[in-house]
Design a protein around this motif. Sequence first.
Motif, mmCIF file in Angstrom:
data_model
loop_
_atom_site.group_PDB
_atom_site.id
_atom_site.type_symbol
_atom_site.label_atom_id
_atom_site.label_comp_id
_atom_site.label_asym_id
_atom_site.label_seq_id
_atom_site.Cartn_x
_atom_site.Cartn_y
_atom_site.Cartn_z
ATOM 1 N N ALA A 33 0.854 -1.280 -0.100
ATOM 2 C CA ALA A 33 0.080 0.114 -0.038
ATOM 3 C C ALA A 33 0.983 1.446 -0.149
ATOM 4 O O ALA A 33 0.692 2.472 -0.683
ATOM 5 C CB ALA A 33 -0.825 0.028 1.031
ATOM 6 N N THR A 34 2.022 1.219 0.773
ATOM 7 C CA THR A 34 2.952 2.275 0.708
ATOM 8 C C THR A 34 3.502 2.661 -0.481
ATOM 9 O O THR A 34 3.649 3.715 -1.122
ATOM 10 C CB THR A 34 4.035 2.110 1.767
ATOM 11 N N LEU A 35 4.016 1.575 -1.188
ATOM 12 C CA LEU A 35 4.558 1.409 -2.359
ATOM 13 C C LEU A 35 3.549 2.078 -3.366
ATOM 14 O O LEU A 35 3.995 3.030 -4.305
ATOM 15 C CB LEU A 35 4.973 0.082 -2.925
ATOM 16 N N LEU A 36 2.270 1.654 -3.366
ATOM 17 C CA LEU A 36 1.288 2.090 -4.482
ATOM 18 C C LEU A 36 1.001 3.568 -4.098
ATOM 19 O O LEU A 36 0.822 4.241 -5.300
ATOM 20 C CB LEU A 36 0.075 1.410 -4.466
ATOM 21 N N ALA A 37 0.927 3.971 -2.868
ATOM 22 C CA ALA A 37 0.660 5.311 -2.785
ATOM 23 C C ALA A 37 1.818 6.264 -2.817
ATOM 24 O O ALA A 37 1.549 7.516 -2.747
ATOM 25 C CB ALA A 37 -0.033 5.700 -1.349
ATOM 26 N N ASN B 99 5.420 8.411 -4.000
ATOM 27 C CA ASN B 99 5.528 9.280 -5.240
ATOM 28 C C ASN B 99 6.630 8.805 -6.420
ATOM 29 O O ASN B 99 6.933 9.613 -7.208
ATOM 30 C CB ASN B 99 6.028 10.558 -4.863
ATOM 31 N N ASP B 100 7.031 7.660 -6.348
ATOM 32 C CA ASP B 100 7.785 7.027 -7.193
ATOM 33 C C ASP B 100 7.075 6.574 -8.634
ATOM 34 O O ASP B 100 6.539 5.482 -8.541
ATOM 35 C CB ASP B 100 8.805 5.946 -6.647
#
Length: 35
Positions: free
Chosen positions: A22-26, A28-29
């Motif tokens: 979830a952090t990866l998908l949300a 800014n990368d």
Amino acid sequence: YDTLMADQLDTAIEQNGKGDLATLLAGNDTWTVAG
């Protein structure tokens, strides 16, 4: 192959933690694909 892959995953988790999709998908990368 399976054993090597499992060992590589275990090493990555030990070094970097389990991770959070979830952090990866949300984050800014992002990539921009031109075409």
